[in-house]
Design a protein around this motif. Sequence first.
Motif, PDB file in Angstrom:
ATOM      1  N   ALA A  72       0.829  -1.212   0.000  1.00  0.00           N
ATOM      2  CA  ALA A  72       0.000   0.000   0.000  1.00  0.00           C
ATOM      3  C   ALA A  72       0.859   1.256   0.000  1.00  0.00           C
ATOM      4  O   ALA A  72       0.455   2.293  -0.539  1.00  0.00           O
ATOM      5  N   ALA A  73       2.053   1.173   0.582  1.00  0.00           N
ATOM      6  CA  ALA A  73       2.951   2.325   0.651  1.00  0.00           C
ATOM      7  C   ALA A  73       3.854   2.437  -0.571  1.00  0.00           C
ATOM      8  O   ALA A  73       4.658   3.368  -0.655  1.00  0.00           O
ATOM      9  N   GLY A  74       3.744   1.489  -1.500  1.00  0.00           N
ATOM     10  CA  GLY A  74       4.567   1.540  -2.696  1.00  0.00           C
ATOM     11  C   GLY A  74       6.013   1.164  -2.472  1.00  0.00           C
ATOM     12  O   GLY A  74       6.889   1.520  -3.260  1.00  0.00           O
ATOM     13  N   ARG A  75       6.290   0.436  -1.408  1.00  0.00           N
ATOM     14  CA  ARG A  75       7.675   0.050  -1.110  1.00  0.00           C
ATOM     15  C   ARG A  75       8.158  -1.094  -1.999  1.00  0.00           C
ATOM     16  O   ARG A  75       9.355  -1.259  -2.207  1.00  0.00           O
ATOM     17  N   ILE A  76       7.234  -1.923  -2.449  1.00  0.00           N
ATOM     18  CA  ILE A  76       7.594  -3.190  -3.069  1.00  0.00           C
ATOM     19  C   ILE A  76       7.534  -3.116  -4.591  1.00  0.00           C
ATOM     20  O   ILE A  76       6.527  -2.712  -5.170  1.00  0.00           O
ATOM     21  N   LYS A  77       8.629  -3.512  -5.217  1.00  0.00           N
ATOM     22  CA  LYS A  77       8.629  -3.723  -6.665  1.00  0.00           C
ATOM     23  C   LYS A  77       8.147  -5.127  -6.980  1.00  0.00           C
ATOM     24  O   LYS A  77       7.376  -5.350  -7.912  1.00  0.00           O
ATOM     25  N   GLU A  78       8.630  -6.084  -6.189  1.00  0.00           N
ATOM     26  CA  GLU A  78       8.272  -7.483  -6.368  1.00  0.00           C
ATOM     27  C   GLU A  78       8.458  -8.170  -5.027  1.00  0.00           C
ATOM     28  O   GLU A  78       9.417  -7.877  -4.302  1.00  0.00           O
ATOM     29  N   ALA A  79       7.573  -9.094  -4.681  1.00  0.00           N
ATOM     30  CA  ALA A  79       7.685  -9.758  -3.381  1.00  0.00           C
ATOM     31  C   ALA A  79       7.138 -11.172  -3.459  1.00  0.00           C
ATOM     32  O   ALA A  79       6.301 -11.491  -4.306  1.00  0.00           O
ATOM     33  N   VAL A  80       7.639 -11.992  -2.540  1.00  0.00           N
ATOM     34  CA  VAL A  80       7.130 -13.345  -2.348  1.00  0.00           C
ATOM     35  C   VAL A  80       6.882 -13.530  -0.856  1.00  0.00           C
ATOM     36  O   VAL A  80       7.749 -13.203  -0.032  1.00  0.00           O
ATOM     37  N   GLY A  81       5.702 -14.031  -0.526  1.00  0.00           N
ATOM     38  CA  GLY A  81       5.388 -14.390   0.854  1.00  0.00           C
ATOM     39  C   GLY A  81       5.269 -15.890   0.975  1.00  0.00           C
ATOM     40  O   GLY A  81       4.584 -16.526   0.165  1.00  0.00           O
ATOM     41  N   CYS A  82       5.939 -16.469   1.953  1.00  0.00           N
ATOM     42  CA  CYS A  82       5.930 -17.923   2.140  1.00  0.00           C
ATOM     43  C   CYS A  82       5.412 -18.276   3.531  1.00  0.00           C
ATOM     44  O   CYS A  82       5.730 -17.593   4.514  1.00  0.00           O
TER      45      CYS A  82
END
Length: 223
Positions: A72-82
Amino acid sequence: MSSESGSFSFSRPDLSRFLFDLYDYEPGLLRRLISARPHVCPFDHIERHIPQDARVLDVGCGNGALLAILLAAGRIKEAVGCDVHEGALASARTAADRTGRGNAVSFRRIQDFQELPDALFDVVTMVDVLHHVPDGARAQAVAQAIRRVAPGGVFLFKDMVEGPFWRKLAHNLDDLIFSGEWVKQVKTADVEKQVINAGFELVESKNIPRLFYGNTLRVLKRV
């Protein structure tokens, strides 16, 4: 919630309301527990170590609250949650989609830390995970996590404090009620030593009290 000069601008009540609104599809009690997390978990201290447009791996992401905040804050370009729990991952997917940036993150169910994505990330987070791992398997869990940190990247570890007794007891009772586990605290000094010996330098070492609870935060950078 807004972002200025690389930092969030919010109060804990603001963030609590954000999560309460975001997770309105969850049953009432769970929704309230998720929205209460900013009063226990120091998201504000965590986020300032996440650079803009970062590639993030969240190990043990649960229902995805941290990733939702960063999306929501625009911090992430790409992420994976495991995570090991498919139910939590389903909730995390919904929350990510509701931020409007769900296409930037994927979620993966794992049974073992060796199944973490075979890629390198700018930031690898392990927040309130290690105390759920059997004592003898913790070093291997950390080893697998830090293998995924890119050169110059950051490993961010947050867990419960080892003392004083009453803060430790608060965490143990909390986990007993909500996860059915009587957990054993993590020796943070051992984690810190292991990561430094693997070629990282300590960026921040802090104990952060919240209500009855206490959090230990370590941020280490691969050199």
